[in-house]
Design an enzyme around this catalytic site. Structure first.
Site, short mmCIF file in Angstrom:
data_model
loop_
_atom_site.label_atom_id
_atom_site.label_comp_id
_atom_site.label_asym_id
_atom_site.label_seq_id
_atom_site.Cartn_x
_atom_site.Cartn_y
_atom_site.Cartn_z
N SER A 324 40.20 41.44 41.26
CA SER A 324 40.05 42.88 41.11
C SER A 324 38.73 43.33 41.69
O SER A 324 37.82 42.53 41.87
CB SER A 324 40.11 43.26 39.64
OG SER A 324 38.90 42.93 39.01
N ALA A 325 38.65 44.61 41.99
CA ALA A 325 37.42 45.16 42.56
C ALA A 325 36.25 44.92 41.63
O ALA A 325 35.16 44.58 42.07
CB ALA A 325 37.59 46.65 42.82
N CYS A 326 36.48 45.04 40.34
CA CYS A 326 35.38 44.87 39.39
C CYS A 326 34.91 43.42 39.35
O CYS A 326 33.73 43.16 39.28
CB CYS A 326 35.80 45.34 38.01
SG CYS A 326 35.91 47.13 37.93
N ALA A 327 35.87 42.52 39.38
CA ALA A 327 35.49 41.11 39.38
C ALA A 327 34.74 40.79 40.67
O ALA A 327 33.75 40.07 40.66
CB ALA A 327 36.72 40.22 39.23
#
Lengths: 386, 386
Positions: A324-327
């Site tokens: 994910s973008a956050c990860a």
């Protein structure tokens, strides 16, 4: 820019729909009044703001006064979960914002199955006498699996009634983060049975930094941002008139397109997956085979470096995500992939393709062809057997 | 709509400058990528976002990494003040968001003089061994008085050093809410000497729901919204790229216009006040005669009902405020006017005119004439002596 590339990262960000932008536009420079001002022009802006909330609420079977507008899903989640004290429960496959808030309070993180799901029974067993909140996403942000939210909600309601009958008046509520599901899943809060629901405009072709938290009437939560008393005292600050009007329009369009897009994107996604797994017998698909968002494809090529793959594909004008973008932001391995039990070398060879309104037969064909070429090239370079 | 009315409520809301809107526009549908995504298009969006923060920071003599972007001044204030525990101090003339956060923690609310100001000595006397934060607005949101922030900052720094020399390592910081001052006052955080500074785009012809908190390097604060770890972990959630780019452009334009507008609006405001007080000998001006924002005129007509006055003026296409928008929202008497000691009948006869870029000689002349007519009409109707 969008037209010259094949974009397969709609779960990370969606372009604002031109109708959404057109709906928002007058509220920047023309109808710019503070909705709390007393004169007619400002009262009219307030009316339009309230109408937008009403329209948005209608798309989930609720009313406008049950919505608190926020600056996005992360704030909604913080408001929902942070609005309760006592013991809290969530799953290991949740978004970082849910995990961080619950971890801060020392809550229970339930393990998930290989599809990233929990059962109502698991949640049931974890509920303690002092548990106040359970938080489960509607659909997973990395692999798209849909949680059995309705079953969990029914169980929570039963538990709450049973607890009350024994004289335990501790609140017990179910929060559902529907950021990823809202675009393609028809949500009706009454039928779903949840108590709190997080919505995000940025994932449904609406503006960024615009979200909402639906709160079932009668539920009392502690605000996180106090001041002028806007949003019934639950979230102070001058209202985001343009953003809310854009969100309502985005939700209206999403509702219109939901059935058609679910069918269309599901077929394209299935073709994409079929072609890739036919070509690469070692490739692993993640996410539930059926209970999964129609636009999600999470595929792992064991032994291949997904970061290099993303880079090669980007050179070839195909934009996909690793995890994910956050990860990605924090540079660590995805906690979702660890939670579903993917071995490190499989997890590190994972890319996520999420389809959207701009995805066509041609773009899927182009992406498939380029992914095959990229994986073959990397396998040859590193000597990995596929 | 704006052109057909005489708008005198720039402290409540400002229209987005057309250059600001033009700067933001590409980031809705074209450069819509998530700044945390790995591919070049998204990396470029992140670079533009960081550049905008840098530009914004430069206008206050800071660097981009010292800014946390928020959804407006209210969130910035909650983050700044809520980021500390221990004893806190503020003044009775602050905005509701400062008062609500400090009251929640049981802090000290200092009385203000008739202009709404406190002295450094007053703050000094209130500081206890466990005081962690002092919060003072740069300029008052209702009457425009400017606080002696630099003197207070110097005193706080001395106190901190003295406390540290005695082995008391409790942090002691000064937060300044510059929402109202930023448009017309040249702020340099180094020269001002504050530790935390709240900025608001919506008051300087930028977008609503966009704010920032400047944090002096080395100061540790607890985040209020956690999750993906954006803004160095101090404020999670996908970044507001369009809003931040708009804010930077608004700040650039404000810096360009600051000197000219301060002079121009000050002259217009002085004419307005002179004419009104010449006509009505009982009229009372509030706010410091000299240390006051150039665009603020707060005037009371004792015995006249300001709410009726606002309504009559609105019919005459002159838009003014009664008290602040936030106070109006809650339907209660302004706490600022109570704090400066205005009698109830004076406070209830108060209107606030705040001038801005659209204000001209002609609009001031028109407003003056219509205010005189409205006050005369109300005085005649109610038999009030003026």
């Amino acid at each position: 820019m969008v037209s010259s590339v094949y974009y397969f990262d709609y779960a990370a960000a969606t372009p604002v729909d031109e109708r959404v932008f057109a709906a928002m536009k007058p509220y920047f420079s023309e109808h710019f009044y503070n909705p709390s001002s007393p004169y007619a022009q400002a009262v009219e802006v307030r009316r339009e703001y309230e109408t937008a909330k009403q329209m948005l609420a209608h798309t989930i079977g609720a009313t406008g006064d049950e919505l608190v507008m926020t600056a996005g899903a992360t704030e909604s989640i913080n408001l929902a979960i942070g609005g309760f004290s006592g013991h809290k429960i969530t799953t290991a496959a949740e978004h970082a914002s849910v995990l961080r808030v619950i971890e801060a309070d020392g809550g229970t993180i339930l393990p998930v199955n290989k599809h990233g799901q929990v059962t109502a029974g698991q949640v049931d067993s974890a509920i303690q006498e002092d548990t106040e909140l359970v938080s489960v996403a509607l659909a997973n942000h990395e692999i798209g699996s849909i949680q059995p939210v309705r079953e969990i909600a029914a169980m929570v309601a039963t538990k709450r009634a049973e607890r009350l009958s024994r004289g335990n008046r501790t609140p017990l509520v179910l929060h559902c983060d529907a950021s990823q599901g809202f675009g393609l899943i028809d949500i009706h809060v009454g039928r779903l049975g949840v108590d709190l629901l997080t919505l995000n405009a940025a994932k449904i072709y609406g503006p960024k930094q615009v979200g909402a938290l639906w709160i079932r009437p009668g539920i009392i939560i502690t605000p996180r941002i106090v001041g002028g008393g806007q949003e019934a005292g639950l979230r102070s600050g001058t209202e985001n008139v343009a953003g809310t009007i854009g969100f309502a329009e985005a939700a209206r369009i999403a509702a219109d397109k939901r059935a058609g897009e679910t069918k269309r994107l599901g077929a394209l996604r299935d073709t994409l997956e079929r072609t890739l797994t036919s070509r690469f017998s070692t490739a692993i698909l993640s996410g539930h085979p059926r209970h999964r968002l129609a636009n999600f494809c999470h595929i792992s090529f064991p032994g291949i470096d997904a970061e290099r793959l993303v880079f090669i594909l980007e050179m070839d004008n195909v934009l996909v995500a690793t995890g994910s973008a956050c990860a990605a932001n924090s540079g660590t391995r995805s906690s979702v992939l660890t939670a579903i039990g993917l071995a490190d070398d499989v997890a590190d060879g994972s890319i996520r393709l999420t389809l959207g309104r701009g995805t066509t037969d041609a773009s899927v064909a182009a992406a498939t062809e380029r992914i095959i070429a990229a994986v073959e090239r990397e396998a040859t370079r590193t000597g990995v057997q596929l």
